[in-house]
Write a protein that holds these residues in place. Structure first.
Motif, PDB file in Angstrom:
ATOM      1  N   MET A   1      22.459  47.921  34.449  1.00  0.00           N
ATOM      2  CA  MET A   1      23.629  47.586  34.784  1.00  0.00           C
ATOM      3  C   MET A   1      24.529  48.589  34.662  1.00  0.00           C
ATOM      4  O   MET A   1      25.742  48.065  35.173  1.00  0.00           O
ATOM      5  CB  MET A   1      23.311  46.708  33.015  1.00  0.00           C
ATOM      6  CG  MET A   1      24.429  46.113  33.101  1.00  0.00           C
ATOM      7  SD  MET A   1      24.316  44.263  33.811  1.00  0.00           S
ATOM      8  CE  MET A   1      25.734  43.635  32.819  1.00  0.00           C
ATOM      9  N   LEU A   2      23.894  49.880  34.458  1.00  0.00           N
ATOM     10  CA  LEU A   2      24.513  50.757  34.333  1.00  0.00           C
ATOM     11  C   LEU A   2      25.867  51.101  35.780  1.00  0.00           C
ATOM     12  O   LEU A   2      26.918  51.899  35.086  1.00  0.00           O
ATOM     13  CB  LEU A   2      24.357  51.838  33.635  1.00  0.00           C
ATOM     14  CG  LEU A   2      24.912  53.609  32.809  1.00  0.00           C
ATOM     15  CD1 LEU A   2      25.796  53.031  32.190  1.00  0.00           C
ATOM     16  CD2 LEU A   2      23.926  54.474  32.704  1.00  0.00           C
ATOM     17  N   LEU A   3      24.640  51.600  36.683  1.00  0.00           N
ATOM     18  CA  LEU A   3      24.939  51.517  37.224  1.00  0.00           C
ATOM     19  C   LEU A   3      26.341  50.443  38.597  1.00  0.00           C
ATOM     20  O   LEU A   3      27.611  51.277  38.426  1.00  0.00           O
ATOM     21  CB  LEU A   3      23.881  51.399  38.683  1.00  0.00           C
ATOM     22  CG  LEU A   3      23.213  52.752  38.825  1.00  0.00           C
ATOM     23  CD1 LEU A   3      22.180  52.111  39.937  1.00  0.00           C
ATOM     24  CD2 LEU A   3      23.453  54.183  38.870  1.00  0.00           C
ATOM     25  N   LYS A   4      26.534  50.086  37.905  1.00  0.00           N
ATOM     26  CA  LYS A   4      27.680  48.602  38.050  1.00  0.00           C
ATOM     27  C   LYS A   4      28.387  49.110  37.851  1.00  0.00           C
ATOM     28  O   LYS A   4      29.551  49.127  38.162  1.00  0.00           O
ATOM     29  CB  LYS A   4      26.963  47.124  38.025  1.00  0.00           C
ATOM     30  CG  LYS A   4      25.807  46.307  38.845  1.00  0.00           C
ATOM     31  CD  LYS A   4      25.979  44.780  38.873  1.00  0.00           C
ATOM     32  CE  LYS A   4      25.086  44.525  39.581  1.00  0.00           C
ATOM     33  NZ  LYS A   4      24.890  43.075  39.638  1.00  0.00           N
ATOM     34  N   LYS A   5      28.775  49.366  36.315  1.00  0.00           N
ATOM     35  CA  LYS A   5      29.846  49.537  35.497  1.00  0.00           C
ATOM     36  C   LYS A   5      30.575  51.268  35.779  1.00  0.00           C
ATOM     37  O   LYS A   5      31.876  50.476  35.970  1.00  0.00           O
ATOM     38  CB  LYS A   5      28.909  49.986  34.122  1.00  0.00           C
ATOM     39  CG  LYS A   5      29.020  47.847  32.980  1.00  0.00           C
ATOM     40  CD  LYS A   5      28.637  48.257  31.634  1.00  0.00           C
ATOM     41  CE  LYS A   5      28.267  46.947  31.321  1.00  0.00           C
ATOM     42  NZ  LYS A   5      28.135  47.021  29.861  1.00  0.00           N
ATOM     43  N   ALA A   7      30.343  51.510  38.564  1.00  0.00           N
ATOM     44  CA  ALA A   7      30.029  52.377  40.013  1.00  0.00           C
ATOM     45  C   ALA A   7      31.895  52.568  40.813  1.00  0.00           C
ATOM     46  O   ALA A   7      32.011  53.486  41.266  1.00  0.00           O
ATOM     47  CB  ALA A   7      30.249  51.020  40.941  1.00  0.00           C
ATOM     48  N   GLN A   8      33.469  52.573  39.777  1.00  0.00           N
ATOM     49  CA  GLN A   8      34.114  52.277  40.175  1.00  0.00           C
ATOM     50  C   GLN A   8      33.891  54.170  40.071  1.00  0.00           C
ATOM     51  O   GLN A   8      35.401  54.859  40.719  1.00  0.00           O
ATOM     52  CB  GLN A   8      34.948  51.879  39.420  1.00  0.00           C
ATOM     53  CG  GLN A   8      35.208  52.647  37.350  1.00  0.00           C
ATOM     54  CD  GLN A   8      36.204  51.329  36.998  1.00  0.00           C
ATOM     55  OE1 GLN A   8      36.543  50.650  37.754  1.00  0.00           O
ATOM     56  NE2 GLN A   8      35.812  51.680  35.479  1.00  0.00           N
ATOM     57  N   TYR A   9      33.268  54.917  40.257  1.00  0.00           N
ATOM     58  CA  TYR A   9      33.642  56.403  39.680  1.00  0.00           C
ATOM     59  C   TYR A   9      32.417  57.487  40.693  1.00  0.00           C
ATOM     60  O   TYR A   9      33.249  58.177  40.954  1.00  0.00           O
ATOM     61  CB  TYR A   9      33.398  56.856  39.178  1.00  0.00           C
ATOM     62  CG  TYR A   9      34.099  56.083  36.850  1.00  0.00           C
ATOM     63  CD1 TYR A   9      35.365  56.609  36.887  1.00  0.00           C
ATOM     64  CD2 TYR A   9      33.690  55.366  36.213  1.00  0.00           C
ATOM     65  CE1 TYR A   9      36.131  55.896  36.329  1.00  0.00           C
ATOM     66  CE2 TYR A   9      34.580  54.972  35.121  1.00  0.00           C
ATOM     67  CZ  TYR A   9      35.702  55.322  35.357  1.00  0.00           C
ATOM     68  OH  TYR A   9      36.674  54.621  34.664  1.00  0.00           O
ATOM     69  N   TRP A  10      31.696  56.316  40.579  1.00  0.00           N
ATOM     70  CA  TRP A  10      30.165  57.303  41.246  1.00  0.00           C
ATOM     71  C   TRP A  10      30.192  57.196  42.714  1.00  0.00           C
ATOM     72  O   TRP A  10      30.240  57.979  43.312  1.00  0.00           O
ATOM     73  CB  TRP A  10      29.250  57.702  40.610  1.00  0.00           C
ATOM     74  CG  TRP A  10      28.443  55.419  40.707  1.00  0.00           C
ATOM     75  CD1 TRP A  10      28.523  54.699  39.415  1.00  0.00           C
ATOM     76  CD2 TRP A  10      27.472  55.198  41.548  1.00  0.00           C
ATOM     77  NE1 TRP A  10      27.663  54.024  40.247  1.00  0.00           N
ATOM     78  CE2 TRP A  10      27.218  54.447  41.311  1.00  0.00           C
ATOM     79  CE3 TRP A  10      27.367  55.669  42.976  1.00  0.00           C
ATOM     80  CZ2 TRP A  10      26.221  53.248  42.588  1.00  0.00           C
ATOM     81  CZ3 TRP A  10      26.679  55.104  43.775  1.00  0.00           C
ATOM     82  CH2 TRP A  10      26.425  53.551  43.273  1.00  0.00           C
ATOM     83  N   VAL A  11      30.708  55.642  43.314  1.00  0.00           N
ATOM     84  CA  VAL A  11      30.867  55.907  44.878  1.00  0.00           C
ATOM     85  C   VAL A  11      32.084  55.707  45.350  1.00  0.00           C
ATOM     86  O   VAL A  11      31.442  56.708  46.440  1.00  0.00           O
ATOM     87  CB  VAL A  11      30.847  53.826  45.044  1.00  0.00           C
ATOM     88  CG1 VAL A  11      31.828  53.576  46.301  1.00  0.00           C
ATOM     89  CG2 VAL A  11      29.582  52.859  44.477  1.00  0.00           C
TER      90      VAL A  11
END
Length: 175
Positions: A1-5, A7-11
């Motif tokens: 869930m943390l990855l989805k939140k 994602a706008q930064y790490w992708v």
């Protein structure tokens, strides 16, 4: 869930790191493997046009490209022999890269080309292939029904050649 939140930064960071890694890899590969280079006359023509205002088709642009070929160790393509022979509006594609050093500009161009090939295959991959085959199968079935009803020789020859081009005989033989 943390990855989805997040994602706008790490992708974007992951994509930027991947692109930077590919650019560095392309710089190293272009130093190791010397071959014909079609990017150099286009980059040289854009650079000369932006810096000096020389025509991309002039002898000055050609001599600068030849000097750069000698400096880098690449060989010019057999057809153009290092001359800029494309349409003049192609220069506009190379202008953003003409402000960079040649090795960096070439590595970026190779990375963009590889990304374009990858995304073309990805976008037009299996789904596009299935859609194309469905259209071909539908066309071949309609043509064969028309041939059974009217059967003129000219249409029959065209339909057979199209079905062979579609690969219908292979699909029929494999079941």
């Amino acid at each position: 869930m943390l990855l989805k939140k997040t994602a706008q930064y790490w992708v974007p960071l992951l994509v930027a790191a991947l692109a930077a890694g590919l650019i560095v890899l392309n710089m190293q590969l272009s130093e190791q493997f010397l071959y014909q280079d079609e990017f150099l006359p286009r980059w040289s023509a854009a650079r000369g046009w932006m810096q000096d205002g020389t025509s991309p088709y002039s002898d000055d642009a050609y001599s600068e490209a030849k000097a750069l070929y000698n400096e880098t160790g690449f060989s010019p393509p057999a057809f153009s022999q290092g001359r800029f022979i494309d349409l003049v509006w192609y220069v506009f594609l190379y202008i953003p890269l003409s402000f960079l050093p040649y090795t960096v500009a070439r590595a970026i161009w190779m990375t963009l080309t590889a990304a374009a090939i990858f995304f073309s295959i990805w976008i037009g991959g299996p789904g596009a292939l299935r859609a194309r085959r469905a259209v071909q199968n539908g066309f071949c079935a309609q043509v064969s029904a028309h041939i059974r009803s009217s059967s003129p020789l000219r249409e029959y020859a065209a339909a057979v050649s199209f079905c062979v081009a579609c690969g219908l005989p292979q699909r029929l033989s494999t079941g």
